[in-house]
Design a protein around this motif. Structure first.
Motif, short mmCIF file in Angstrom:
data_model
loop_
_atom_site.label_atom_id
_atom_site.label_comp_id
_atom_site.label_asym_id
_atom_site.label_seq_id
_atom_site.Cartn_x
_atom_site.Cartn_y
_atom_site.Cartn_z
N VAL A 1 0.85 -1.19 0.00
CA VAL A 1 0.00 0.00 0.00
C VAL A 1 0.89 1.24 0.00
O VAL A 1 2.07 1.17 0.34
CB VAL A 1 -0.94 0.02 1.22
N PRO A 2 0.33 2.41 -0.36
CA PRO A 2 1.14 3.63 -0.41
C PRO A 2 1.24 4.35 0.92
O PRO A 2 0.39 4.19 1.80
CB PRO A 2 0.39 4.50 -1.42
N LEU A 3 2.30 5.15 1.04
CA LEU A 3 2.37 6.16 2.09
C LEU A 3 1.80 7.44 1.50
O LEU A 3 2.24 7.91 0.44
CB LEU A 3 3.81 6.40 2.54
N VAL A 4 0.82 8.02 2.17
CA VAL A 4 0.14 9.22 1.70
C VAL A 4 0.44 10.35 2.67
O VAL A 4 0.28 10.21 3.88
CB VAL A 4 -1.39 8.97 1.61
N LEU A 5 0.91 11.47 2.12
CA LEU A 5 1.18 12.65 2.95
C LEU A 5 1.14 13.89 2.08
O LEU A 5 1.13 13.81 0.85
CB LEU A 5 2.52 12.54 3.67
N HIS A 6 1.12 15.06 2.74
CA HIS A 6 1.07 16.31 2.00
C HIS A 6 2.33 16.49 1.17
O HIS A 6 3.44 16.18 1.62
CB HIS A 6 0.89 17.48 2.96
N ALA A 7 2.16 17.03 -0.04
CA ALA A 7 3.28 17.17 -0.96
C ALA A 7 4.41 18.02 -0.41
O ALA A 7 5.58 17.80 -0.73
CB ALA A 7 2.78 17.76 -2.29
N ARG A 8 4.08 19.00 0.44
CA ARG A 8 5.13 19.89 0.94
C ARG A 8 6.03 19.23 1.98
O ARG A 8 7.07 19.80 2.34
CB ARG A 8 4.49 21.16 1.51
N ASP A 9 5.65 18.06 2.45
CA ASP A 9 6.52 17.32 3.36
C ASP A 9 7.14 16.09 2.72
O ASP A 9 7.93 15.39 3.36
CB ASP A 9 5.75 16.89 4.62
N ALA A 10 6.83 15.83 1.45
CA ALA A 10 7.33 14.62 0.81
C ALA A 10 8.85 14.61 0.72
O ALA A 10 9.48 13.54 0.78
CB ALA A 10 6.71 14.48 -0.58
N TYR A 11 9.46 15.79 0.59
CA TYR A 11 10.92 15.84 0.48
C TYR A 11 11.62 15.28 1.71
O TYR A 11 12.77 14.81 1.63
CB TYR A 11 11.38 17.28 0.23
N ARG A 12 10.96 15.32 2.84
CA ARG A 12 11.57 14.86 4.09
C ARG A 12 11.86 13.36 4.06
O ARG A 12 12.72 12.88 4.81
CB ARG A 12 10.65 15.19 5.27
N LEU A 13 11.17 12.63 3.23
CA LEU A 13 11.36 11.18 3.18
C LEU A 13 12.75 10.82 2.64
O LEU A 13 13.27 9.74 2.92
CB LEU A 13 10.29 10.52 2.32
N ASP A 14 13.36 11.71 1.87
CA ASP A 14 14.69 11.44 1.35
C ASP A 14 15.76 11.52 2.42
O ASP A 14 16.81 10.89 2.32
CB ASP A 14 15.02 12.42 0.21
N ASP A 15 15.51 12.32 3.46
CA ASP A 15 16.47 12.47 4.56
C ASP A 15 15.72 12.91 5.81
O ASP A 15 15.79 14.06 6.22
CB ASP A 15 17.54 13.50 4.18
N PRO A 16 14.95 11.99 6.42
CA PRO A 16 14.11 12.39 7.55
C PRO A 16 14.91 12.84 8.76
O PRO A 16 14.39 13.54 9.62
CB PRO A 16 13.31 11.13 7.87
N PHE A 17 16.17 12.47 8.83
CA PHE A 17 17.00 12.87 9.97
C PHE A 17 17.59 14.26 9.75
O PHE A 17 17.67 15.07 10.67
CB PHE A 17 18.11 11.85 10.20
N GLY A 18 17.98 14.55 8.53
CA GLY A 18 18.56 15.84 8.24
C GLY A 18 17.58 16.98 8.37
O GLY A 18 17.98 18.14 8.48
N THR A 19 16.27 16.68 8.40
CA THR A 19 15.27 17.73 8.55
C THR A 19 14.84 17.90 10.00
O THR A 19 13.90 18.62 10.29
CB THR A 19 14.02 17.42 7.70
#
Length: 241
Positions: A74-92
């Protein structure tokens, strides 16, 4: 509609399992350590997972998303403005970066048996929204395999922080249940000093988005006890009177 709660061991993140009458279910905020208990709960009841949602992209709300999404397809669904955080959730996370050996998240992850180096992005990520004008209360209607809810953009804690409004919960007596993530807590609000947070935007969200919620609406925050809008409007020192 039913709501079942699993509390993740890292920062006691509230993970909510929303279950439709036909057994379709959606998981909101798969915090670190929540995947095992959530999968057991779903298997015991024979529910049918449709998606994992995130109220925002901080690591303590998405850490186990891949473990659930990829196991269930199944997909992970979230607001587009936070999608970038998935690439580096620790750096944010700024001061909470778990790669800091002295950081509070490092100890919490270690205590939960989570490996900082094990982060993976779910195979399917489906962002929504992203084009809302500043200051506008914008709803996106989500129908996730029969689990229907409204996503209301509520930035300030992060750029894509979202309230999820769920209708049809018997205990709510006709008002929507609000899954508030880290926007609104019992007696408090989300911090704005982490990367992507903004105090002025949060103030606008509290006045225009939270302040417009139905007073009788129950609130299930991302951390801490449940509350309701009426109580917070009357007693929460961060909300405008």
């Amino acid at each position: 509609m039913q709501i079942h709660t699993v509390v993740a061991p890292v920062f006691a993140t509230r993970c909510s399992v929303l279950v439709a009458p036909d057994g379709a279910c959606v998981v909101v905020d798969a915090g670190a350590g929540a995947a095992g208990p959530v999968r057991l709960l779903v298997e015991q009841h024979g529910w049918r997972p449709q998606a994992v949602l995130a109220t925002h992209g901080h690591a303590d709300h998405v850490w186990d998303a891949a473990a659930l999404c990829d196991a269930w397809g199944v997909p992970l669904v979230l607001h587009a403005r936070d999608a970038y955080r998935l690439d580096d959730p620790f750096g944010t996370l700024g001061v909470l970066d778990p790669r800091d050996p002295a950081g509070p998240l490092t100890a919490a992850l270690a205590a939960a048996g989570a490996d900082v180096g094990s982060w993976t992005v779910p195979a399917r990520v489906e962002p929504f929204g992203g084009d809302e004008p500043s200051g506008r209360t914008a709803d996106v209607d989500l129908d996730l395999g029969g689990v229907r809810l409204r996503a209301r953009h509520a930035p300030g804690h992060t750029e894509g922080s979202t309230l999820y409004l769920l209708d049809g919960v018997p205990a709510a007596a006709g008002a929507p249940v609000v899954l508030s993530g880290d926007v609104l807590f019992a007696g408090g609000v989300g911090r704005t000093d982490l990367p992507g947070g903004d105090a002025a935007t949060m103030a606008q969200t509290l006045a225009q988005v939270v302040g417009a919620l139905p007073p009788d609406a129950p609130v299930l925050p991302g951390h801490g006890p449940a509350t309701d809008v009426r109580t917070e409007l009357a007693t929460n020192p961060w909300l405008p009177r």
